[in-house]
Design a protein around this motif. Structure first.
Motif, short mmCIF file in Angstrom:
data_model
loop_
_atom_site.label_atom_id
_atom_site.label_comp_id
_atom_site.label_asym_id
_atom_site.label_seq_id
_atom_site.Cartn_x
_atom_site.Cartn_y
_atom_site.Cartn_z
N GLY A 16 8.72 1.54 6.76
CA GLY A 16 9.33 2.62 5.98
C GLY A 16 8.30 3.55 5.37
N ILE A 17 7.99 4.65 6.04
CA ILE A 17 7.01 5.62 5.52
C ILE A 17 7.70 6.84 4.91
N THR A 18 9.03 6.91 5.02
CA THR A 18 9.75 8.08 4.54
C THR A 18 9.55 8.34 3.04
N PRO A 19 9.60 7.30 2.17
CA PRO A 19 9.41 7.58 0.74
C PRO A 19 8.10 8.29 0.43
N VAL A 20 7.04 7.98 1.15
CA VAL A 20 5.75 8.62 0.90
C VAL A 20 5.78 10.07 1.39
N LEU A 21 6.35 10.29 2.57
CA LEU A 21 6.36 11.62 3.16
C LEU A 21 7.33 12.57 2.47
N LYS A 22 8.27 12.04 1.70
CA LYS A 22 9.21 12.91 0.99
C LYS A 22 8.49 13.81 -0.02
N ARG A 23 7.29 13.40 -0.39
CA ARG A 23 6.54 14.23 -1.33
C ARG A 23 6.13 15.56 -0.71
N ILE A 24 5.98 15.62 0.61
CA ILE A 24 5.53 16.84 1.27
C ILE A 24 6.59 17.46 2.17
N CYS A 44 0.83 -1.21 0.00
CA CYS A 44 0.00 0.00 0.00
C CYS A 44 0.86 1.26 0.00
N LEU A 45 1.94 1.24 0.78
CA LEU A 45 2.83 2.40 0.82
C LEU A 45 3.54 2.60 -0.51
N GLU A 46 3.93 1.52 -1.17
CA GLU A 46 4.54 1.63 -2.49
C GLU A 46 3.56 2.22 -3.49
N TYR A 47 2.31 1.81 -3.38
CA TYR A 47 1.28 2.37 -4.27
C TYR A 47 1.08 3.86 -4.00
N LEU A 48 0.97 4.25 -2.73
CA LEU A 48 0.73 5.65 -2.38
C LEU A 48 1.93 6.53 -2.72
#
Length: 520
Positions: free
Chosen positions: A254-262, A223-227
């Motif tokens: 690992g949630i950092t890749p998703v949050l790097k967008r913001i 799900c995180l890879e998708y988001l």
């Protein structure tokens, strides 16, 4: 998490509607769509809605032609109609008891109706999971104990506690049975990412929530890879994604890749970035692009004008203001020294004044233009050069002065008394000199608003300063008439303060003293 019960399913009067759907090569179903649930809910009478007075007789079910298993299509079957006197209820423990005494049977329309749906292949499974939904239906899943224990820490813990090996695990008050079924189905998928890529962001967020409750780490990762890869549409969807992902913080995921967008981890501070943007806009020579970007930046800064601004924001804007004012003074000097090039320099003066006006708008919106008023009031050299240029080359500068008076008159700019007085002494006369041209040659010039701003600014000064400035204005107004700002309202207020108010106060004091003598 919903309440969990491990129970044994025994034969009884409970009937569950089987809904066979496509089976995956791994031995389970394809993730169901919402239509499966909606169709089965519609197949039954809604809750609190009485059934039809009469139901048509049921047609006998004819035996179907046997079709080889290789040619079978995984299509959902419609559930058969349920007689009115039979209630489809959720699976529960049915224990034998003594036959009760005969009592009048309650009317069918008063009985609560529920819908039960079954997924999976009961013949190959070794366990049942029953989801008791809140919408009046239950879902029965035919699953495998080893698959649940391998993929879900939640199920692994429950199955470890179940030493007796109960064949049924019941979950009460399941908030999202549809997504629960889909998430359990993903435990049987080899390519989970390919399954999720067909979903929408809101649905994946629902799957992520259930996967988090079940401790389904492989699903959470997918799900995180998708988001991380899919676009987020709108601010509302972005907020939902960020809040859902931040909920996983601290769990070793690992949630950092998703949050790097913001958020950024670079060393460049926001001050440098803002300064670079403002510099690009101020130095642009393309009229349309400069105008549109000024509007966009002003709108973005205006949206957060109520939020306390970082100190570097105001510092950056004031650095640009000082640079523009110095540049404007240099253009004036150049035009005065060589009047033949005044027309060419006039375009640069217009551009620089437009930049100053834009920066002043930003500061005024953020209630931070007090220092700019002091900077503008100290430009005695600029006002001296102002009168030496043709009016067509200089009148834009008076627009900045007018904007300052309007801001002070509205209470948006609050400079000190000394600054207000200096501003009027230095810039009011140049404004009066350009007033006629401003009325006819400047589209954005609002005469009534500017006159009201000038008058209110004058009336904030001590009475002696009001008198000095208004008497000077009166001489100009009597000579120029409509070509001079009309400050009659301010003049009337000053008149009352000077001649009428002292008389009224003296009369009031005389009457008070007279009354005190009478009482004695």
């Amino acid at each position: 998490m919903a309440e969990i019960r491990l129970t044994r399913v025994e034969q009884g009067q409970t009937k569950i509607k089987n809904v066979p759907i496509a089976v995956t090569p791994e031995g389970f179903w394809c993730c169901p769509s919402p239509i499966v649930f909606q169709k089965n809910l519609k197949a039954q009478n809604p809750l609190n809605k009485p059934p039809r007075p009469s139901s048509p007789p049921h047609k006998p079910i004819l035996p179907k032609k046997q079709v080889p298993s290789a040619d079978r299509k995984p299509l959902p079957l419609r559930p058969a109609p349920v007689p009115d006197d039979v209630r489809a209820v959720a699976p529960e423990i049915l224990t034998p008891s003594a036959p009760p005494e005969r009592t009048p049977r309650p009317k069918t329309e008063h009985l609560p109706r529920k819908v039960s749906i079954e997924f999976g292949e009961s013949g190959t499974s070794n366990m049942k999971v029953v989801l008791m939904g809140r919408q009046g239906f239950c879902v029965k899943l035919s699953v495998h104990r080893d698959v649940l224990a391998e993929n879900s820490s939640f199920f692994a813990g429950k199955l470890f506690e179940d030493r007796d090996g109960s064949p049924c695990l019941e979950i009460d008050d399941c908030e999202d049975a549809e997504i629960y079924v889909e998430t359990v189905g993903l435990m049987y998928c080899q390519d989970m990412k390919q399954r999720l890529v067909k979903q929408s962001v809101p649905r994946v967020l629902r799957i992520l929530k259930v996967a988090e409750l079940l401790g389904f780490n492989q699903c959470i990762k997918s799900c995180l890879e998708y988001l991380e890869a899919v676009p987020w549409v709108g601010e509302e969807e972005e907020e939902k994604v960020v809040s859902s992902v931040l909920r996983l913080q601290g769990e070793g995921i690992g949630i950092t890749p998703v949050l790097k967008r913001i958020s950024s981890e670079t060393s460049n501070p926001p001050k440098d970035t803002l300064s670079y943007i403002i510099e690009l806009v101020l130095k642009s020579s393309e009229e349309r692009g400069r105008r549109e970007m000024k509007s966009i930046v002003l709108k973005l800064l205006r949206e957060n004008s109520n939020i306390p601004s970082p100190h570097f924001c105001h510092e950056t804007i004031y650095d640009s203001c000082r640079g523009c004012v110095n540049s404007l003074l240099g253009f004036f000097r150049q035009a005065v020294e060589d009047l033949q090039t005044a027309d060419q320099v006039a375009k640069q003066i217009t551009l620089e004044v437009d930049n100053i006006s834009w920066l002043l708008d930003i500061l005024t919106d953020r209630r931070a233009a007090d220092e700019f008023a002091a900077i503008w009031a100290q430009q005695q050299e600029l006002t001296a050069l102002h009168g030496k240029l043709p009016i067509v080359s200089r009148y834009h500068v008076s627009c900045v002065t007018a904007k300052l008076f309007v801001g002070i008159g509205r209470g948006q700019i609050l400079p000190s008394k000394e600054t207000r007085l200096m501003l009027l002494k230095v810039w009011l006369q140049p404004l009066i000199d350009d007033y006629r041209w401003l009325q006819h040659g400047c589209r954005s010039f609002d005469q009534k608003v500017v006159e009201e701003g000038i008058g209110r600014t004058i009336l904030t000064l001590p009475l002696e300063d009001q008198q000095s400035i208004l008497l000077s204005w009166l001489g100009s107004f009597l000579k120029a008439g409509d070509s001079c700002p009309n400050l009659q309202r301010a003049f009337e207020v000053w008149w009352r303060r000077t001649f009428i108010r002292p008389y009224v106060e003296s009369q009031g004091n005389f009457r008070e003293s007279d009354c005190s003598m009478t009482t004695k």
